[in-house]
Every structure is written in structure tokens, then in C-alpha cells.
Design a protein around this motif. Sequence first.
Motif, PDB file in Angstrom:
ATOM      1  N   MET A   1      -8.758   2.912   0.285  1.00  0.00           N
ATOM      2  CA  MET A   1      -8.527   2.298   1.593  1.00  0.00           C
ATOM      3  C   MET A   1      -7.044   2.420   1.947  1.00  0.00           C
ATOM      4  O   MET A   1      -6.172   2.069   1.156  1.00  0.00           O
ATOM      5  N   LYS A   2      -6.762   2.894   3.179  1.00  0.00           N
ATOM      6  CA  LYS A   2      -5.389   3.106   3.606  1.00  0.00           C
ATOM      7  C   LYS A   2      -4.737   1.774   3.952  1.00  0.00           C
ATOM      8  O   LYS A   2      -5.344   0.929   4.616  1.00  0.00           O
ATOM      9  N   SER A   3      -3.495   1.587   3.504  1.00  0.00           N
ATOM     10  CA  SER A   3      -2.786   0.335   3.787  1.00  0.00           C
ATOM     11  C   SER A   3      -2.375   0.278   5.256  1.00  0.00           C
ATOM     12  O   SER A   3      -2.144   1.294   5.908  1.00  0.00           O
ATOM     13  N   VAL A   4      -2.257  -0.954   5.797  1.00  0.00           N
ATOM     14  CA  VAL A   4      -1.956  -1.176   7.211  1.00  0.00           C
ATOM     15  C   VAL A   4      -0.440  -1.298   7.394  1.00  0.00           C
ATOM     16  O   VAL A   4       0.197  -2.162   6.772  1.00  0.00           O
ATOM     17  N   PRO A   5       0.175  -0.466   8.252  1.00  0.00           N
ATOM     18  CA  PRO A   5       1.611  -0.598   8.509  1.00  0.00           C
ATOM     19  C   PRO A   5       1.902  -1.910   9.251  1.00  0.00           C
ATOM     20  O   PRO A   5       1.247  -2.223  10.249  1.00  0.00           O
ATOM     21  N   VAL A   6       2.886  -2.671   8.756  1.00  0.00           N
ATOM     22  CA  VAL A   6       3.203  -3.978   9.347  1.00  0.00           C
ATOM     23  C   VAL A   6       4.699  -4.235   9.294  1.00  0.00           C
ATOM     24  O   VAL A   6       5.442  -3.589   8.546  1.00  0.00           O
ATOM     25  N   ILE A   7       5.115  -5.229  10.092  1.00  0.00           N
ATOM     26  CA  ILE A   7       6.444  -5.801   9.968  1.00  0.00           C
ATOM     27  C   ILE A   7       6.281  -7.241   9.503  1.00  0.00           C
ATOM     28  O   ILE A   7       5.347  -7.938   9.923  1.00  0.00           O
ATOM     29  N   ALA A   8       7.144  -7.685   8.610  1.00  0.00           N
ATOM     30  CA  ALA A   8       7.128  -9.064   8.111  1.00  0.00           C
ATOM     31  C   ALA A   8       8.156  -9.878   8.893  1.00  0.00           C
ATOM     32  O   ALA A   8       9.303  -9.449   9.047  1.00  0.00           O
ATOM     33  N   ILE A   9       7.738 -11.032   9.380  1.00  0.00           N
ATOM     34  CA  ILE A   9       8.613 -11.894  10.187  1.00  0.00           C
ATOM     35  C   ILE A   9       8.624 -13.300   9.604  1.00  0.00           C
ATOM     36  O   ILE A   9       7.575 -13.910   9.400  1.00  0.00           O
ATOM     37  N   PHE A  10       9.825 -13.817   9.361  1.00  0.00           N
ATOM     38  CA  PHE A  10       9.992 -15.235   9.041  1.00  0.00           C
ATOM     39  C   PHE A  10      10.400 -15.955  10.321  1.00  0.00           C
ATOM     40  O   PHE A  10      11.400 -15.584  10.952  1.00  0.00           O
TER      41      PHE A  10
END
Length: 460
Positions: A1-10
Motif C-alpha cells: 500500500m502506497k503511503s499518503v503524502p502529508v504535512i504535519a501541523i502543530f
Amino acid sequence: MKSVPVIAIFDIGKTNKKFFLIDEYYKIVLERTAHFKETVDDDGDPCEDIDLLTNWVKQSLQDIFALKKFDIKALNFSTYGASFVHIDQDGKVAGPLCNYLKAFPDELKDEFYARYGGEAEVSSKTASPVLGNLNSGMQLYRIKHRKPELYARIKYSLHLPQYLNFLVSGVFCSDITSIGCHTQLWDFVKNDYHDWVYQEGIDSILAPLFPSDSAMTTVIEGNEYHVGSGLHDSSSALIPYLTSFSEPFILISTGTWCISLNPFNDNPLTVDELNKDCLCYMEYHGRPVKASRLFAGNEHEKQTKRIAEHFNKPLDHFKKVKYNAEYILKDDGAAGASGQALMQQSLFGDRNLSAFSSYEEAYHCLIRDIMIQQQASTTLVIQDTNVKRIFVDGGFGKNVVYMNLLAAAFPHLEVFAASVAQATAIGAALSIHKHWNTKPVPGDMIELKYYAMSHKMEVE
């Protein structure tokens, strides 16, 4: 399964600490929330527990990097403002994170303004009313003159978003949305730190400015990430609107405060506007955003409690009230209210609740009284800016009585209730879009509901 591109935000608020993963379509795919007990500072006053916050940020990152289904491309941060974290020569936290609600010593305030030209002079240049510790630059002045031992240990004082950046990147930087937001540090006339900052030598503990729409490359456990410098939350929440709309608009951000933000108004603040609680925020490209503040959410909370008790209704009964123009058309002379006192409190606190036949009638009167204030407050920042629309986000955007009266108060403008899921976090992701996201910014981030004028509301 291909990983989902994301940005992490605090996204760090005074009460709720949130962590998000946001995908390339600006959909939130993971959300975590934490709450921390306050601690006390070296004077015994309540303040944020910076150790708890630091440990939570580090643990959250460790946990998320271990999830294989997400491909983290970038990180960014948005937090409440007017809060400095002081770092020593060893990169350790040197002192407590002062609560911006902490009282500021009157004699030190008087000394400062006497030395640097008076309250009106400093306020007009720095685009901020005199607000004590809410002017975060005054926190540094206080440390220098009242806590010299602490001041001597400080290598850099970082606003809270940039402290979170430092935890991830190891880089010391400042950001214009924090520096430029009611700090009394930034001179909006010369577009540089105010003279007092240089004369006190405080510029030496302020880290170099880093562009809010840029990202630094950081290697964590052998992987490269793009890391934003972090943003002041009010400026971050404005970004989805700036991204989506090019024609001049006003955003009324509603909560405890109702803040009317005009990103298209660069007129200098006048003394009269400062006295009426106007100030400037800084947009993430470094442009001033003229704003006016009204304590309307707080007034609404107080007065709905009074109405509920009088009519023996639940505290949240106002959520069931439907708009009825007949209640508004009753002329009780309220429209004649004006002047600076109007900006401090609504007329409703002096009204006799026995004069109303029902909860609904009293509630309509409350919102009408608040709207008289709101019209005066918002008008302060419209000026000659060719504004065509007003967007309302937050609690009052869901209030049909408020929204109908706002449409009536500004019949020449289009009025919309607007909502962006987690606007502050989305704004922080958008600010560095070009560094992590190859897809175009979606056009449907903001949900709009149009309110047409149902009758004309006259306010003198």
C-alpha cells in the motif's frame, strides 16, 4: 500500500494543543488533541508548562514518524501569540513562558513610555494599543530591568511558534507574523524594529527573521523534511481566505473576541483608532492587516446567562432561536448610541429584562445591541479599501440572528457565514504549499452561506 503524502501541523492554543496530518487536497487525515495543566512562573503566577508542551511535541513526532502509511513531506506550526520562550547558550529553556494575561507593573510601564516618547507615540508607530504583557516586547523590557540574572542567560527569545520550529530544526529564527502582532517591537512606519528595541539592545536576543512562506530543510533520522518557521495563529487563520479570494474583503473572526480583519487596508492607525481598540496584525507576506477588536463573545456569554436565568431557560437556549425581523423593527432609541463608550460594552447590560415578553424578544435585543457595536467596530477598518464582501467565521457565523442583522447593518456589502475546518492549521500548511505540495490549491476549502439583507438597520 502506497503511503499518503502529508504535512504535519502543530496548532497550539491556550487550552487545546492539536496535532494534524493534512493531505495534498487539504483534508485532515489525522488529528490528535491534548490538554495540559498550567504551572506557575517564578513569581507564582499561572503560566504554560513549557516542559509538558515540549515533551508532547517530541513524542508526537516520534509516534507519527513510525506510521508507515503516511509520507511526511513537511512540518509547520501555529500558536497563540504574545508568548516568548527564552533559550540559553546551551539551547535549553532558560525561564518560564510568561502568561500574557499577567499584570504588568505600572511603575515600569510609566518609566518605559516616559523614556520613549509616550504611549500615543509608541502605539501609533508600532500599530498596537498599550496592552501590558500582551505587548510581548514589554515582557523582554521587564526581564531586562527586573530580572537581569535571567536576561544575562538568554541567547535568544523566541516567540512560541519559532520555539516549536527550533525543537524540530535546531534553527533560531523570528517570524514577522509574531513580531508584527501587537508586540510594540515593530515600527510599521519604517518597517524595522522600533528605535527602543535597538536602544535597549534587545535586538541582540531576537533571532534573524525568516520568511513565513519559506521552509528550511531539516534531516531527522536520515530523512529530509521541509520545515516552516511557524506562524501567529490569527495571521495563519487568514491565509485560506487570502488564498481563495483576491477581491478586497473583511474577515470577522468571532469567538470570545470579534476581530474584524482587513488585509487590504494599509492606512496608518490614528490615535482615535488606537483608543477604539484597533491594531495591526501582520499578514504572512509582511503586509499590515488593520484590525478592530470587540469583546462581543464575552458580552454574549454574560448576557445570555442573565436572559436564561430570567426566563428559566437552558444556558444554550439561544441556539434554538430563529430570526424574527418583527422584534428588530421595534424602535427603542438604541440606534442613537455612539462614541468610545459604545466600544467597551453593549447597551444590553443596562436593560430591564422585565420589559421583554419572551426569551426570544430579549435575545433579539441583545444581538441588536451587539450589532450596533459590531457595525461601528467593523466600519473602522473598511475605510477607502473598496471592500465588497464580509466573511464571518467562528461561533457568530452559525448564529442566524447575528448574521441577518450583520447583513442589514452593511446593506452595500455581500455578507457570508464562512467556515474552514481547522483554519489555523490549514493556513499553516498553505503558507509553505510550494515547498511540499505538487497539486493546485483546491477551490472548495471554504464553505459559504450567503445572507441577504432583510431590512435596513440604521445606526448613527
